[in-house]
Design a protein around this motif. Sequence first.
Motif, PDB file in Angstrom:
ATOM      1  N   ASP A   1       0.837  -1.197   0.000  1.00 37.91           N
ATOM      2  CA  ASP A   1       0.000   0.000   0.000  1.00 37.91           C
ATOM      3  C   ASP A   1       0.875   1.251   0.000  1.00 37.91           C
ATOM      4  O   ASP A   1       1.662   1.460   0.922  1.00 37.91           O
ATOM      5  CB  ASP A   1      -0.918  -0.012   1.212  1.00 37.91           C
ATOM      6  N   VAL A   2       0.736   2.076  -1.024  1.00 35.95           N
ATOM      7  CA  VAL A   2       1.599   3.245  -1.195  1.00 35.95           C
ATOM      8  C   VAL A   2       1.442   4.223  -0.036  1.00 35.95           C
ATOM      9  O   VAL A   2       2.428   4.762   0.478  1.00 35.95           O
ATOM     10  CB  VAL A   2       1.294   3.943  -2.535  1.00 35.95           C
ATOM     11  N   ALA A   3       0.198   4.446   0.406  1.00 38.21           N
ATOM     12  CA  ALA A   3      -0.031   5.384   1.501  1.00 38.21           C
ATOM     13  C   ALA A   3       0.591   4.883   2.796  1.00 38.21           C
ATOM     14  O   ALA A   3       1.152   5.660   3.577  1.00 38.21           O
ATOM     15  CB  ALA A   3      -1.529   5.627   1.679  1.00 38.21           C
ATOM     16  N   ALA A   4       0.498   3.579   3.057  1.00 38.33           N
ATOM     17  CA  ALA A   4       1.083   3.013   4.271  1.00 38.33           C
ATOM     18  C   ALA A   4       2.604   3.155   4.254  1.00 38.33           C
ATOM     19  O   ALA A   4       3.225   3.489   5.270  1.00 38.33           O
ATOM     20  CB  ALA A   4       0.692   1.543   4.407  1.00 38.33           C
ATOM     21  N   ILE A   5       3.212   2.900   3.104  1.00 40.59           N
ATOM     22  CA  ILE A   5       4.663   3.029   2.972  1.00 40.59           C
ATOM     23  C   ILE A   5       5.090   4.479   3.177  1.00 40.59           C
ATOM     24  O   ILE A   5       6.054   4.774   3.891  1.00 40.59           O
ATOM     25  CB  ILE A   5       5.126   2.496   1.606  1.00 40.59           C
ATOM     26  N   GLN A   6       4.348   5.413   2.574  1.00 43.14           N
ATOM     27  CA  GLN A   6       4.668   6.825   2.719  1.00 43.14           C
ATOM     28  C   GLN A   6       4.503   7.284   4.156  1.00 43.14           C
ATOM     29  O   GLN A   6       5.333   8.024   4.696  1.00 43.14           O
ATOM     30  CB  GLN A   6       3.767   7.661   1.805  1.00 43.14           C
ATOM     31  N   TYR A   7       3.457   6.817   4.812  1.00 36.58           N
ATOM     32  CA  TYR A   7       3.206   7.202   6.197  1.00 36.58           C
ATOM     33  C   TYR A   7       4.358   6.781   7.100  1.00 36.58           C
ATOM     34  O   TYR A   7       4.819   7.550   7.944  1.00 36.58           O
ATOM     35  CB  TYR A   7       1.900   6.559   6.677  1.00 36.58           C
ATOM     36  N   ARG A   8       4.854   5.561   6.934  1.00 37.15           N
ATOM     37  CA  ARG A   8       5.903   5.038   7.805  1.00 37.15           C
ATOM     38  C   ARG A   8       7.246   5.723   7.611  1.00 37.15           C
ATOM     39  O   ARG A   8       8.115   5.644   8.489  1.00 37.15           O
ATOM     40  CB  ARG A   8       6.041   3.535   7.589  1.00 37.15           C
ATOM     41  N   LYS A   9       7.463   6.418   6.487  1.00 39.12           N
ATOM     42  CA  LYS A   9       8.731   7.115   6.283  1.00 39.12           C
ATOM     43  C   LYS A   9       8.959   8.167   7.366  1.00 39.12           C
ATOM     44  O   LYS A   9      10.097   8.463   7.728  1.00 39.12           O
ATOM     45  CB  LYS A   9       8.769   7.754   4.898  1.00 39.12           C
ATOM     46  N   GLY A  10       7.875   8.725   7.892  1.00 39.13           N
ATOM     47  CA  GLY A  10       8.013   9.728   8.940  1.00 39.13           C
ATOM     48  C   GLY A  10       8.612   9.180  10.219  1.00 39.13           C
ATOM     49  O   GLY A  10       9.186   9.934  11.019  1.00 39.13           O
TER      50      GLY A  10
END
Length: 316
Positions: free
Chosen positions: A98-107
């Motif tokens: 999931d692209v949004a989940a991956i992006q969220y975890r970068k934080g």
Amino acid sequence: MPLIVEPILPRFGAQCSGLDLTKPLTQEDVKQVTDAMDTWGVTVWRNTGMNDDQHVEFSRNFGYLERVPRREGVRFRLPHRELFDASNLNVDGEITQDVAAIQYRKGDRLWHTDSAFLEKRTSYSLLLAHQVPPEGGETWFADTRSAYEDLPQDMKDLIEDKVGINTLWWSRKMAGADISDEEIEERPRAKHPLVHVHKGSGRKTLFIAAHTMDVEGMPKEEGRALIKQLIEHATQPQYIFSVKWNAGDMVIWDNLASMHKGGDFDYSKYKRDMRRTTVREGTEPHQMETGDDPFSELFARTPKIVDIQGARYAGR
């Protein structure tokens, strides 16, 4: 049995042993843990043998446990709302695509304190490893008490009464998410002093994070430069250490005396199953209810780019 404490840095971090965390603790046991936390800020417990139930029950010794957001019609991976899912896994236990989940975890790979974006702060975070990558994926910790004490006096004077404005979405923007300042400013923010007295030790400490967007009363450019300067100061080599995880290890950190960040690993190749409980500041041991639900309110209005639709959370 007496707690065995082995310092990691001269003023910060310790590896602890001697207590069986899978069994109920006595009041004296709990005091030994909290005394170690007040002194060292971060404690590392190897090969605990804990399961989800024991993780939650042990955490209740330190206060009310925050709960993950409720999501109607969402299937959850973990058995308790008190467990926050800090993994790279989807609800079926597979590596998420999931692209949004991956992006969220970068934080999470920026220096931060848990829940600084809420008005009610988190004291302890208790993170338990269930499955870890063979390389990478460590967690780094920074000593914000010693970092404050070592500041020059003119900087201490400058920041003494300054208040930081915190938002979860700012850290996600800083990690690369395409979120506008306007989107951030129309969502909830929390204000916290940049300096406070750590209750358990009586030492002054910085309270800053990747979530800290602005400084109240300062022009944005100046405030953001100050935040950046303070984070860079607090994360110099003499203030930091990393924990390399094995399955079964637990680390407890005091968000009111430290910062932390996740280390890089091959997110698409290796599973990293980490589960965290978070204790609300100023609550009582074994407190079960508060009557509020700040995380559900926060995530009711998530920017689309990081709207993970509950996939990253555990619940019941």
